[in-house]
Design a protein around this motif. Structure first.
Motif, PDB file in Angstrom:
ATOM      1  N   UNK A   1      -3.050   8.377  -1.312  1.00  0.00           N
ATOM      2  CA  UNK A   1      -1.751   8.630  -0.684  1.00  0.00           C
ATOM      3  C   UNK A   1      -1.908   8.727   0.835  1.00  0.00           C
ATOM      4  N   UNK A   2      -2.968   9.385   1.287  1.00  0.00           N
ATOM      5  CA  UNK A   2      -3.191   9.482   2.733  1.00  0.00           C
ATOM      6  C   UNK A   2      -3.353   8.096   3.333  1.00  0.00           C
ATOM      7  N   UNK A   3      -4.058   7.226   2.604  1.00  0.00           N
ATOM      8  CA  UNK A   3      -4.318   5.898   3.149  1.00  0.00           C
ATOM      9  C   UNK A   3      -3.063   5.032   3.156  1.00  0.00           C
ATOM     10  N   UNK A   4      -2.252   5.120   2.095  1.00  0.00           N
ATOM     11  CA  UNK A   4      -1.137   4.203   1.973  1.00  0.00           C
ATOM     12  C   UNK A   4       0.114   4.620   2.726  1.00  0.00           C
ATOM     13  N   UNK A   5       0.325   5.921   2.892  1.00  0.00           N
ATOM     14  CA  UNK A   5       1.577   6.392   3.470  1.00  0.00           C
ATOM     15  C   UNK A   5       1.648   6.077   4.966  1.00  0.00           C
ATOM     16  N   UNK A   6       2.875   6.008   5.526  1.00  0.00           N
ATOM     17  CA  UNK A   6       2.996   5.863   6.970  1.00  0.00           C
ATOM     18  C   UNK A   6       2.334   7.056   7.666  1.00  0.00           C
ATOM     19  N   UNK A   7       1.730   6.848   8.848  1.00  0.00           N
ATOM     20  CA  UNK A   7       0.937   7.914   9.454  1.00  0.00           C
ATOM     21  C   UNK A   7       1.703   9.216   9.700  1.00  0.00           C
ATOM     22  N   UNK A   8       2.978   9.123  10.078  1.00  0.00           N
ATOM     23  CA  UNK A   8       3.682  10.378  10.331  1.00  0.00           C
ATOM     24  C   UNK A   8       3.872  11.161   9.038  1.00  0.00           C
ATOM     25  N   UNK A   9       4.093  10.429   7.921  1.00  0.00           N
ATOM     26  CA  UNK A   9       4.197  11.110   6.631  1.00  0.00           C
ATOM     27  C   UNK A   9       2.876  11.755   6.259  1.00  0.00           C
ATOM     28  N   UNK A  10       1.781  11.007   6.472  1.00  0.00           N
ATOM     29  CA  UNK A  10       0.472  11.548   6.105  1.00  0.00           C
ATOM     30  C   UNK A  10       0.198  12.832   6.876  1.00  0.00           C
ATOM     31  N   UNK A  11       0.561  12.834   8.175  1.00  0.00           N
ATOM     32  CA  UNK A  11       0.324  14.023   8.985  1.00  0.00           C
ATOM     33  C   UNK A  11       1.102  15.209   8.412  1.00  0.00           C
ATOM     34  N   UNK A  12       2.343  14.955   8.038  1.00  0.00           N
ATOM     35  CA  UNK A  12       3.189  16.034   7.500  1.00  0.00           C
ATOM     36  C   UNK A  12       2.628  16.527   6.159  1.00  0.00           C
TER      37      UNK A  12
ATOM     38  N   UNK B   1       0.834  -1.205   0.000  1.00  0.00           N
ATOM     39  CA  UNK B   1       0.000   0.000   0.000  1.00  0.00           C
ATOM     40  C   UNK B   1       0.867   1.252   0.000  1.00  0.00           C
ATOM     41  N   UNK B   2       1.944   1.213   0.789  1.00  0.00           N
ATOM     42  CA  UNK B   2       2.825   2.373   0.874  1.00  0.00           C
ATOM     43  C   UNK B   2       3.476   2.646  -0.477  1.00  0.00           C
ATOM     44  N   UNK B   3       3.916   1.560  -1.129  1.00  0.00           N
ATOM     45  CA  UNK B   3       4.578   1.689  -2.424  1.00  0.00           C
ATOM     46  C   UNK B   3       3.616   2.198  -3.485  1.00  0.00           C
ATOM     47  N   UNK B   4       2.408   1.653  -3.444  1.00  0.00           N
ATOM     48  CA  UNK B   4       1.401   2.057  -4.418  1.00  0.00           C
ATOM     49  C   UNK B   4       1.074   3.538  -4.246  1.00  0.00           C
ATOM     50  N   UNK B   5       0.949   3.958  -2.980  1.00  0.00           N
ATOM     51  CA  UNK B   5       0.669   5.374  -2.716  1.00  0.00           C
ATOM     52  C   UNK B   5       1.806   6.234  -3.248  1.00  0.00           C
TER      53      UNK B   5
END
Lengths: 101, 484
Positions: free
Chosen positions: B228-239, B150-154
């Motif tokens: 992207x919000x869904x797939x990224x690690x949460x700290x990245x999404x917050x940033x 998921x992270x890679x796809x995002x």
């Protein structure tokens, strides 16, 4: 006949439109990425042409920045595509559909 | 030398990033956390140092490339606070993420430096380079968990859409340069009116807006946000949710009011349309969502719409409202993502079912998430309410001149009402959800995350109850932008 500004701009717009078309209709990530690079280079061509006909060098300097940034972008982008290929053994956009709704 | 002093804040952040990258080579894995705390403390020092800058008007450095004024400083402080919380979040959840903690920290710091440069950009070249510094580092940060599909796809989705938008941005810059012969903001602002009529300039500015709209996640450039919000690690999404969005807004405000003031009238309808569509799209698409991160992705699109209303009013009141709104949104989103990060760590999921019984497993997390959702929904006395109130008040005032704002006001109010449904759906899942068969032991929250969550909650309440301090700062910032 010497080519004028409009000739350069037409070529640049054609490149940009071709790149955009490629991004929209092609299904292979690498080809899409190549098309994106073509769009960036279309902008470079326009900048150089404008720089020549505006008689100042700002545009040419900008092109150097764009080339440098595009190189960094390609390095990161290809790394991501390779990482995806290792996981899925494919680089097609159809394989990027696990997240939906 | 004076130039370097003016650029000191960004310089310090960059040096910190490089130092973290290098130190990471020599330390043992147990010391990684210390490295993170060291970086956060350094950012704290840089934040305090930002108050030593007292720009008298606007100061320029590097041949007019770089501008320092109250407006830039407001956003620099904003980004620094966001950066500190994000680093704290990443340190607190580090053991869940695979390897490369040092790289994650230093990349976050580089992205932070890019955002701070955005706040000071006074030349289209610096605008492009700083925006790309943010975008390219975010490609890596989004795909950081590279063994998680998921992270890679995002990351790939963000990469393609991001590169497309930067192609438009660059072409826009080329066209603006072609029409005017300059890249400098001050020279652009002082051009004769005849040049401003040029269609090429208009098209270039439109392309520039595409690039900025992508960063803001506004319709129709929002397509990447939910995935992207869904797939990224949460700290990245917050940033991404706070920093990257604010970087788009700081540049939009500067281009609109300081660089090409002629756009103010030309872009009025464009901005209003984009604002209305963003609210409608974000709110309607958020209704059926079951994943909390994805829900916040759609909510971020709707919030971009509310922020754009403030910008579209073209008044000092509207810009002040947008600046305050961003500050409130910062703490709200950070509180939400701290909770999501911990829940993800313990359950491996972020859907509503995994939230069931959270108030028994960890009252603190439940309270934090409730605070964030209530603030996002715009309930007094929290920060989210006052932000929306200020934006709508500015829109009401602008409606006297331009009746279209009444429509926008209507969309915004309906949007708030609809959003109550899904924000309170989250609160209901936390307090009244029925837990499945999963063993529901208490969740232990690590102390860095506890501290961050408490701070964010206090800030949400404080901003809502005592908005004056921030609005005063925002007014000062807007005044330096030349808005009355």
């Amino acid at each position: 006949m010497t080519p004028g500004l409009e000739h350069y701009l037409v070529v640049s717009l054609l490149l940009f439109a071709l790149g955009l078309l490629g991004v929209i209709i092609r299904r292979n990530l690498l080809v899409i990425y190549m098309s994106l690079e073509m769009m960036l280079n279309a902008a470079n061509l326009a900048l150089v042409a404008f720089s020549r006909f505006n008689n100042n060098l700002n545009g040419q300097v900008m092109v150097f920045f764009i080339i440098t940034v595009a190189a960094a972008e390609v390095a990161v982008g290809l790394a991501l595509i390779v990482a995806l290929y290792r996981q899925r053994q494919s680089a097609h956009v159809e394989d990027l559909a696990t997240m939906k709704l | 030398m004076n130039d370097l002093v003016l650029m000191g804040l960004e310089g310090a952040v960059l040096v910190t990033g490089l130092a973290v990258l290098l130190l990471d080579l020599w330390i043992t894995p147990d010391q990684r956390r210390l490295l993170g705390f060291g970086a956060i403390a350094t950012l704290g020092v840089i934040f305090c140092a930002s108050f030593a800058y007292l720009p008298d008007g606007t100061q320029y450095a590097f041949g007019g490339m770089y501008a320092l004024d109250e407006f830039a400083l407001y956003f620099k402080r904003f980004f620094l606070i966001a950066g500190m919380f994000v680093l704290l979040l990443s340190v607190g959840t580090s053991h869940a993420e695979e390897g490369g903690q040092g790289e994650y920290l230093s990349l976050s710091l580089f992205a932070l430096a890019g955002m701070m440069f955005c706040a000071s950009a006074a030349n289209l070249a610096l605008l492009f380079v700083s925006l790309e510094l943010v975008t390219v580092t975010f490609y890596v940060l989004v795909g950081f968990q590279r063994r998680r599909l998921a992270s890679l796809e995002a990351a790939i989705k963000y990469l393609i859409i991001g590169a497309l938008s930067s192609a438009f941005l660059v072409y826009g810059i080329a066209l603006i340069y072609g029409a005017t012969g300059t890249l400098d903001f001050r020279q652009l602002a002082s051009l004769p009116a005849a040049v401003m009529e040029s269609r090429i300039l208009w098209l270039g500015a439109l392309f520039l807006f595409v690039g900025l709209g992508f960063k803001m996640a506004a319709v129709p450039f929002q397509i990447w946000a939910p995935d992207v919000y869904q797939g990224a690690p949460p700290s990245t999404t917050a940033f991404l949710a706070v920093g990257s969005k604010a970087a788009g807004f700081v540049l939009l405000l500067r281009v609109l009011h300081q660089t090409l003031p002629v756009l103010e009238t030309r872009w009025l309808h464009l901005l209003m349309g984009v604002a209305g569509l963003s609210i409608a799209y974000g709110v309607l698409c958020a209704i059926p969502q079951r994943s909390l991160k994805r829900l916040l992705g759609y909510s971020s699109i709707a919030n971009a719409g509310y922020l754009l209303i403030g910008v579209a009013t073209l008044s000092a009141a509207g810009a002040t409202a947008a600046l305050y709104y961003l500050a409130g949104y910062l703490y709200t989103v950070l509180a939400a993502f701290i909770v999501i990060a911990v829940v993800l760590q313990h359950t491996g999921r972020d859907d509503f079912d995994s939230l069931a019984g959270l108030h028994q497993r960890s009252p603190l997390l439940a309270a934090g998430l409730t605070f964030a959702m209530v603030s996002l929904a715009g309930i007094p006395p929290l920060a989210g309410f006052f932000g929306k109130f200020l934006v709508l008040k500015a829109a009401l005032a602008a409606g006297a001149e331009h009746p279209g704002f009444y429509w926008l006001l209507g969309i915004a109010v309906v949007g708030v009402v609809i959003s109550l449904y899904y924000y309170f759906g989250v609160v209901r899942a936390v307090y009244w959800g029925t837990p499945g068969e999963q063993p529901a032991g208490p969740i232990r929250v690590e102390w860095p995350l506890q501290v961050a969550l408490y701070l964010a909650m206090v800030a949400i309440l404080w901003l809502g109850v005592m908005p004056n301090q921030i609005t005063n700062l925002a007014e000062l910032a807007v005044k330096s932008l030349g808005l009355r």
